[in-house]
Enzyme design. Sequence first.
Site, PDB file in Angstrom:
ATOM      1  CG  HIS A 274      -0.210  -0.267   2.508  1.00 20.65           C
ATOM      2  ND1 HIS A 274      -0.207  -1.511   3.098  1.00 20.65           N
ATOM      3  CD2 HIS A 274       0.538   0.521   3.315  1.00 20.65           C
ATOM      4  CE1 HIS A 274       0.513  -1.471   4.212  1.00 20.65           C
ATOM      5  NE2 HIS A 274       0.975  -0.245   4.354  1.00 20.65           N
TER       6      HIS A 274
ATOM      7  CG  ASP B 112       5.271  -3.820   6.043  1.00 17.15           C
ATOM      8  OD1 ASP B 112       5.334  -4.316   7.172  1.00 17.15           O
ATOM      9  OD2 ASP B 112       4.334  -3.069   5.675  1.00 17.15           O
TER      10      ASP B 112
ATOM     11  CD  GLU C  74       5.432  -8.138   8.622  1.00 22.85           C
ATOM     12  OE1 GLU C  74       4.847  -7.870   9.684  1.00 22.85           O
ATOM     13  OE2 GLU C  74       4.979  -7.848   7.501  1.00 22.85           O
TER      14      GLU C  74
ATOM     15  CG  ASP D   6       4.149  -4.898  13.749  1.00 24.54           C
ATOM     16  OD1 ASP D   6       3.860  -3.689  13.709  1.00 24.54           O
ATOM     17  OD2 ASP D   6       4.374  -5.569  12.732  1.00 24.54           O
TER      18      ASP D   6
ATOM     19  CG  ASP E  75      -2.237  -5.594  14.455  1.00 18.44           C
ATOM     20  OD1 ASP E  75      -2.337  -5.886  13.264  1.00 18.44           O
ATOM     21  OD2 ASP E  75      -1.617  -4.611  14.873  1.00 18.44           O
ATOM     22  CG  LEU E  76      -8.412  -9.263  14.267  1.00 16.88           C
ATOM     23  CD1 LEU E  76      -9.290 -10.021  13.288  1.00 16.88           C
ATOM     24  CD2 LEU E  76      -9.265  -8.593  15.337  1.00 16.88           C
ATOM     25  CE1 TYR E  77      -0.394 -10.054  13.431  1.00 18.39           C
ATOM     26  CE2 TYR E  77      -2.387 -10.102  12.122  1.00 18.39           C
ATOM     27  CZ  TYR E  77      -1.112  -9.637  12.328  1.00 18.39           C
ATOM     28  OH  TYR E  77      -0.556  -8.746  11.442  1.00 18.39           O
ATOM     29  CD  GLN E  78       1.064  -8.069  15.747  1.00 17.61           C
ATOM     30  OE1 GLN E  78       0.907  -6.888  16.015  1.00 17.61           O
ATOM     31  NE2 GLN E  78       1.875  -8.474  14.783  1.00 17.61           N
TER      32      GLN E  78
ATOM     33  NE  ARG F 201       0.588  -1.967  15.064  1.00 17.83           N
ATOM     34  CZ  ARG F 201       0.571  -2.193  13.762  1.00 17.83           C
ATOM     35  NH1 ARG F 201       1.321  -3.143  13.255  1.00 17.83           N
ATOM     36  NH2 ARG F 201      -0.201  -1.479  12.973  1.00 17.83           N
TER      37      ARG F 201
END
Length: 501
Positions: free
Chosen positions: A88, A193, A233, A291, A343-346, A400
């Site tokens: 992006h 990234d 990543e 992150d 972030d759903l996973y961190q 973050r």
Amino acid sequence: MKNQVQLITYVDRLGGPDLQTLHDILQTDLQGLFDGLHLLPFFYPIDGEDAGFDPIDHRQVDPRLGGWKEIKALGKDYELMADLIVNHISADSDLFQDVLSKGKASPYEGLFLSLDKVFPQGVTEETLTTIYRPRPGLPFTTFQTGDGKARIMWTTFTRKQVDIDVYHPEGQKYLTSILDTFAEAGVKMIRMDAVGYAIKTPGTSCFMTPETFEFIEALTEKARTRGIEVLVEIHAYYQRQIEIAQKVDWVYDFALPPLVLHTLFARSARNLKKWLRISPRNAITVLDTHDGIGIIDIGAGNGQGETEGLAEPHEIEALVEAIHEKSQGQSRQATGAAASNLDLYQVNCTFFDALGRDKQSYLLARMIQYFAPGIPQVYYVGLLAGENDMELLAKTRVGRDINRHYYTREEMKHRIQSEYLQQHFTLIRFRNAHPAFQGSFALAESADDQLQMHWVNGPHTASLSIDLPNNSFTISFTENGALRHWENSIPLQEKAISSEE
């Protein structure tokens, strides 16, 4: 890339405002610690919605930091890594603003990815809900163009980060121009990234599909022809990481941070050992980054034959709750629905606070990282055993940012005088210099509450033994033909061991 410890840092958050100051700090206060340097986004602007990961101009150094001249100067003393933000560009970029102004008459219209480019015949609800996004909701934002029409654009991360059409000639041209700029500046390695989201294939999750692998291979080859190595990543199921590692130069070992925490909390290395036996050897090891602390990397897969994780669901739940408890609830304030930029996973927390600011556990965690297979990277906040920045979190409401503190040089100098950080620095120098780490890794059979890691390179050996119930350790290594031991203490001023021994 040399097998020595590297530093991950923002230019302006480790003791100074610009590239020249950072260069000076590395050669004075942090002299002899790092061979490589991962500069987090230094592109214009560094203070966008996502701390530089939403560049307006990816090929311009933010003038507040300096310019390409200063990047080249750093590259003469350190192996440099920079981020290639594949997926992006900022919605505020001149390129996208031209598209909004002129619509399809803009020469940059092909650079950006609209909904209808992927689904020209329309799309069903079932297909849309199949798309994987690391945050709640669908990855689209509606923009108004100058002629009054609405355009639905892909925005996988935030509405200010508009996805690139990486297959279009304009997208290819854009990414190639960044690689050329990096090569000219002496950048030796790139981190791809968000590349896992770059390819949108109708009817799939649009995340790490076979088409994504093909794209990564092609882009990796472009980088290699310019003398640039590639680090991919990806936060994903651990078997997927193993697959990716076979196709690229380097991958992150994102399973290591949560497994190290679980090992120290549960006093059991069973899950960690399972991973160390099969983990990719071409890995960049981390405990913390810019992150959060990844959780998905040790969980179960997607139910398509990928059901077994590196940890059981109840262990992962206990791990997350332990981080929240040990951080006095601060991580809970910065994670999930409690903060923007979800972030759903961190879990968002500094690694030191995740350990309850326990200095012995901090040193044990670093030992495990430095003895694990791969090349270690140390995040600047983790280097200084930093605490959660609740003031910055309150100011920005970006989760973050709890782990993205701005250190003044005086603050940094004060922190590195502490005994346990000086022990850490000795450990870094030991990892950089001892020839055993240029050899082969072995994991000894031991009880679940014990961890024994070994490196052998001809006559040179280095071993780490940890007794988890007692939080104690022994590091044994050869020096001048004799065997030395560090037991539960690391010398503060240890002479570097020559790699020529």
